[in-house]
Design an enzyme around this catalytic site. Structure first.
Site: not given
Ligand code: GRF
Length: 220
Positions: A94-95, A113, A149
């Protein structure tokens, strides 16, 4: 014999996509290739435990400990590069990564994504899909470019949006599709099956690069 290919997976949280990759590795979906390291920017990421349980090396680079985004990126770049990866997978990382990082791994950096890109780039995709009233939603695996993205698309999955869907129900349906296409994209990349030309990814053997995950309707 060639040395086996190496994958580095970057995570920030739950790690369910990482788990799908670990299962694929157990099934030997990509032969002798292996996840050399799982790196998280959050020390409390649940995915770290899953990796450790599977005997995979884990590393934490807490972004809050760095003075700047550039410092964090530089350290992360060094940590990832130390594994000489054939593929780096952003699996719920998430960075936003800066251009130097993206450039260093160009052509060997993929992201999952939770939307059918280019629709709903960015955050809160399920909420936004419901608000927009789309009838199909899904997930995309794409090569990463400096534009968030927007990189070349490797594979996409579509799932139906139901009239009575909640954000949680839709997100669970999409997540199941993610777990399906991410290991597939990894296997294709490592197998040299992906050809990138003019910003478009094609599968050399012509395998379908889209999956429609329809559920049986109540009326049928
Ligand atoms: C997933 O929905 C992925 O597409 C998004 O963040 C979420 C991560 O879920 N980028 P996880 O940590 O793999 O369970």
């Amino acid at each position: 014999m060639n040395s086996p290919q190496r994958i580095v997976v970057l995570i920030s949280g739950r790690g369910s996509n990482l788990l799908a990759l670990l299962e694929a590795q157990l099934r030997r979906d990509w032969g002798r290739a292996y996840i050399a390291s799982v790196i998280s920017n959050r020390p409390d990421a649940a995915g770290l435990e899953a990796a450790a349980r599977a005997g995979v090396r884990t590393e934490v680079l807490d972004h809050r400990a760095f003075a700047s985004r550039a410092d964090f990126d530089a350290q992360l770049l060094a940590a990832v590069e130390s594994h000489q990866p054939d593929l780096v997978v952003l699996a719920g990382f998430m960075r936003v990564l800066g251009p130097e990082f993206v450039q260093a791994f160009a052509g060997r950096l993929i992201n999952i994504h939770p939307s059918i890109l280019p629709a709903f780039a960015g955050l809160h995709t399920h909420r936004r899909a419901l608000a927009a009233g789309v009838k199909w939603h899904g997930a995309t695996v794409h090569y990463v470019t400096p534009d968030l993205d927007q990189g070349p698309i490797v594979v996409q999955a579509a799932v139906p949006v139901r009239a009575d869907d909640t954000e949680a129900a839709l997100s669970a349906r999409v997540l199941a599709a993610e777990h399906h296409i991410l290991p597939m994209a990894v296997a294709w990349h490592l197998d040299g099956q992906l050809e990138l030309r003019d910003g478009v990814v094609r599968h050399r053997a012509g395998l379908p690069q889209q999956y429609c995950i329809a559920e049986p309707s109540a009326a049928s």
